[in-house]
Motif scaffolding. Structure first.
Motif, PDB file in Angstrom:
ATOM      1  N   HIS A   7       0.832  -1.200   0.000  1.00  0.00           N
ATOM      2  CA  HIS A   7       0.000   0.000   0.000  1.00  0.00           C
ATOM      3  C   HIS A   7       0.872   1.257   0.000  1.00  0.00           C
ATOM      4  CE1 HIS A   7      -3.464  -2.550   0.707  1.00  0.00           C
ATOM      5  NE2 HIS A   7      -2.723  -3.184   1.576  1.00  0.00           N
ATOM      6  N   ARG A   8       1.970   1.176  -0.681  1.00  0.00           N
ATOM      7  CA  ARG A   8       2.971   2.252  -0.703  1.00  0.00           C
ATOM      8  C   ARG A   8       2.357   3.609  -1.060  1.00  0.00           C
ATOM      9  NH1 ARG A   8       8.449   2.741  -0.872  1.00  0.00           N
ATOM     10  NH2 ARG A   8       8.667   0.492  -0.697  1.00  0.00           N
ATOM     11  N   ALA A   9       1.485   3.657  -2.070  1.00  0.00           N
ATOM     12  CA  ALA A   9       0.881   4.927  -2.494  1.00  0.00           C
ATOM     13  C   ALA A   9       0.056   5.532  -1.355  1.00  0.00           C
ATOM     14  CB  ALA A   9       0.013   4.729  -3.725  1.00  0.00           C
ATOM     15  N   TYR A  10      -0.652   4.688  -0.624  1.00  0.00           N
ATOM     16  CA  TYR A  10      -1.448   5.164   0.508  1.00  0.00           C
ATOM     17  C   TYR A  10      -0.536   5.724   1.602  1.00  0.00           C
ATOM     18  CZ  TYR A  10      -4.569   5.004   4.556  1.00  0.00           C
ATOM     19  OH  TYR A  10      -5.292   5.327   5.674  1.00  0.00           O
ATOM     20  N   ILE A  11       0.520   4.995   1.921  1.00  0.00           N
ATOM     21  CA  ILE A  11       1.459   5.448   2.952  1.00  0.00           C
ATOM     22  C   ILE A  11       2.106   6.768   2.526  1.00  0.00           C
ATOM     23  CG2 ILE A  11       3.632   4.919   4.131  1.00  0.00           C
ATOM     24  CD1 ILE A  11       2.776   1.955   4.040  1.00  0.00           C
ATOM     25  N   GLU A  12       2.474   6.876   1.267  1.00  0.00           N
ATOM     26  CA  GLU A  12       3.095   8.112   0.782  1.00  0.00           C
ATOM     27  C   GLU A  12       2.137   9.297   0.877  1.00  0.00           C
ATOM     28  OE1 GLU A  12       4.414   6.883  -3.076  1.00  0.00           O
ATOM     29  OE2 GLU A  12       6.329   6.142  -2.295  1.00  0.00           O
ATOM     30  N   ALA A  13       0.833   9.037   0.782  1.00  0.00           N
ATOM     31  CA  ALA A  13      -0.148  10.112   0.925  1.00  0.00           C
ATOM     32  C   ALA A  13      -0.323  10.511   2.387  1.00  0.00           C
ATOM     33  CB  ALA A  13      -1.486   9.678   0.333  1.00  0.00           C
ATOM     34  N   LEU A  14      -0.031   9.594   3.303  1.00  0.00           N
ATOM     35  CA  LEU A  14      -0.186   9.869   4.731  1.00  0.00           C
ATOM     36  C   LEU A  14       0.962  10.674   5.321  1.00  0.00           C
ATOM     37  CD1 LEU A  14      -1.358   6.429   6.175  1.00  0.00           C
ATOM     38  CD2 LEU A  14      -2.732   8.497   5.898  1.00  0.00           C
ATOM     39  N   THR A  15       2.159  10.446   4.803  1.00  0.00           N
ATOM     40  CA  THR A  15       3.345  10.997   5.456  1.00  0.00           C
ATOM     41  C   THR A  15       4.458  11.243   4.445  1.00  0.00           C
ATOM     42  OG1 THR A  15       4.996  10.544   7.184  1.00  0.00           O
ATOM     43  CG2 THR A  15       4.186   8.654   5.978  1.00  0.00           C
ATOM     44  N   ASP A  16       5.387  12.085   4.830  1.00  0.00           N
ATOM     45  CA  ASP A  16       6.586  12.303   4.024  1.00  0.00           C
ATOM     46  C   ASP A  16       7.685  11.318   4.413  1.00  0.00           C
ATOM     47  OD1 ASP A  16       5.498  14.415   2.568  1.00  0.00           O
ATOM     48  OD2 ASP A  16       6.111  15.895   4.065  1.00  0.00           O
ATOM     49  N   GLU A  17       7.437  10.546   5.453  1.00  0.00           N
ATOM     50  CA  GLU A  17       8.404   9.566   5.938  1.00  0.00           C
ATOM     51  C   GLU A  17       8.549   8.432   4.909  1.00  0.00           C
ATOM     52  OE1 GLU A  17       9.156   7.302  10.202  1.00  0.00           O
ATOM     53  OE2 GLU A  17       7.169   8.008   9.705  1.00  0.00           O
ATOM     54  N   ASP A  18       9.729   7.864   4.832  1.00  0.00           N
ATOM     55  CA  ASP A  18       9.964   6.718   3.960  1.00  0.00           C
ATOM     56  C   ASP A  18       8.932   5.637   4.279  1.00  0.00           C
ATOM     57  OD1 ASP A  18      11.628   4.840   2.279  1.00  0.00           O
ATOM     58  OD2 ASP A  18      11.774   3.858   4.246  1.00  0.00           O
ATOM     59  N   PRO A  19       8.239   5.065   3.278  1.00  0.00           N
ATOM     60  CA  PRO A  19       7.191   4.083   3.541  1.00  0.00           C
ATOM     61  C   PRO A  19       7.644   2.884   4.377  1.00  0.00           C
ATOM     62  CG  PRO A  19       7.010   4.841   1.299  1.00  0.00           C
ATOM     63  CD  PRO A  19       8.280   5.421   1.849  1.00  0.00           C
ATOM     64  N   GLU A  20       8.841   2.363   4.128  1.00  0.00           N
ATOM     65  CA  GLU A  20       9.305   1.222   4.925  1.00  0.00           C
ATOM     66  C   GLU A  20       9.537   1.628   6.377  1.00  0.00           C
ATOM     67  OE1 GLU A  20      12.711  -2.230   5.063  1.00  0.00           O
ATOM     68  OE2 GLU A  20      12.315  -1.188   3.180  1.00  0.00           O
ATOM     69  N   THR A  21      10.107   2.802   6.588  1.00  0.00           N
ATOM     70  CA  THR A  21      10.324   3.297   7.945  1.00  0.00           C
ATOM     71  C   THR A  21       8.993   3.501   8.653  1.00  0.00           C
ATOM     72  OG1 THR A  21      12.361   4.382   7.243  1.00  0.00           O
ATOM     73  CG2 THR A  21      11.378   5.155   9.302  1.00  0.00           C
ATOM     74  N   TYR A  22       8.033   4.090   7.948  1.00  0.00           N
ATOM     75  CA  TYR A  22       6.704   4.324   8.514  1.00  0.00           C
ATOM     76  C   TYR A  22       6.048   2.998   8.898  1.00  0.00           C
ATOM     77  CZ  TYR A  22       1.780   5.544   8.848  1.00  0.00           C
ATOM     78  OH  TYR A  22       0.487   5.686   9.289  1.00  0.00           O
ATOM     79  N   ALA A  23       6.060   2.014   7.988  1.00  0.00           N
ATOM     80  CA  ALA A  23       5.416   0.728   8.249  1.00  0.00           C
ATOM     81  C   ALA A  23       6.072   0.020   9.428  1.00  0.00           C
ATOM     82  CB  ALA A  23       5.474  -0.144   7.005  1.00  0.00           C
ATOM     83  N   ARG A  24       7.393   0.033   9.473  1.00  0.00           N
ATOM     84  CA  ARG A  24       8.102  -0.625  10.584  1.00  0.00           C
ATOM     85  C   ARG A  24       7.759   0.050  11.914  1.00  0.00           C
ATOM     86  NH1 ARG A  24      11.745  -4.199  10.174  1.00  0.00           N
ATOM     87  NH2 ARG A  24      12.229  -3.701   8.019  1.00  0.00           N
ATOM     88  N   ARG A  25       7.725   1.382  11.933  1.00  0.00           N
ATOM     89  CA  ARG A  25       7.381   2.107  13.159  1.00  0.00           C
ATOM     90  C   ARG A  25       5.936   1.835  13.561  1.00  0.00           C
ATOM     91  NH1 ARG A  25       4.993   6.548  13.743  1.00  0.00           N
ATOM     92  NH2 ARG A  25       5.379   7.331  11.649  1.00  0.00           N
ATOM     93  N   PHE A  26       5.030   1.826  12.599  1.00  0.00           N
ATOM     94  CA  PHE A  26       3.620   1.555  12.851  1.00  0.00           C
ATOM     95  C   PHE A  26       3.444   0.189  13.524  1.00  0.00           C
ATOM     96  CE2 PHE A  26      -0.399  -0.312  11.471  1.00  0.00           C
ATOM     97  CZ  PHE A  26      -1.311   0.660  11.860  1.00  0.00           C
TER      98      PHE A  26
END
Length: 51
Positions: A7-26
């Protein structure tokens, strides 16, 4: 991780954070949120609703 990153496009719309970093933190934050109830161990909790 792989499922969330599909869901990379969705994550990129949520944050400016790198998608992998965001997902791992989430995932890590979610697992650590309830760790106190399980002796400090990361855990995923579920709620069971009976019919």
């Amino acid at each position: 991780m792989r499922s969330l990153l599909r869901h990379r496009a969705y994550i990129e719309a949520l944050t400016d954070e790198d998608p992998e970093t965001y997902a791992r933190r989430f995932l890590t934050d979610g697992a650590n949120a309830h760790s106190a109830r399980f002796g400090g161990n990361p855990a995923v909790v579920f709620e069971l609703f009976s019919r």
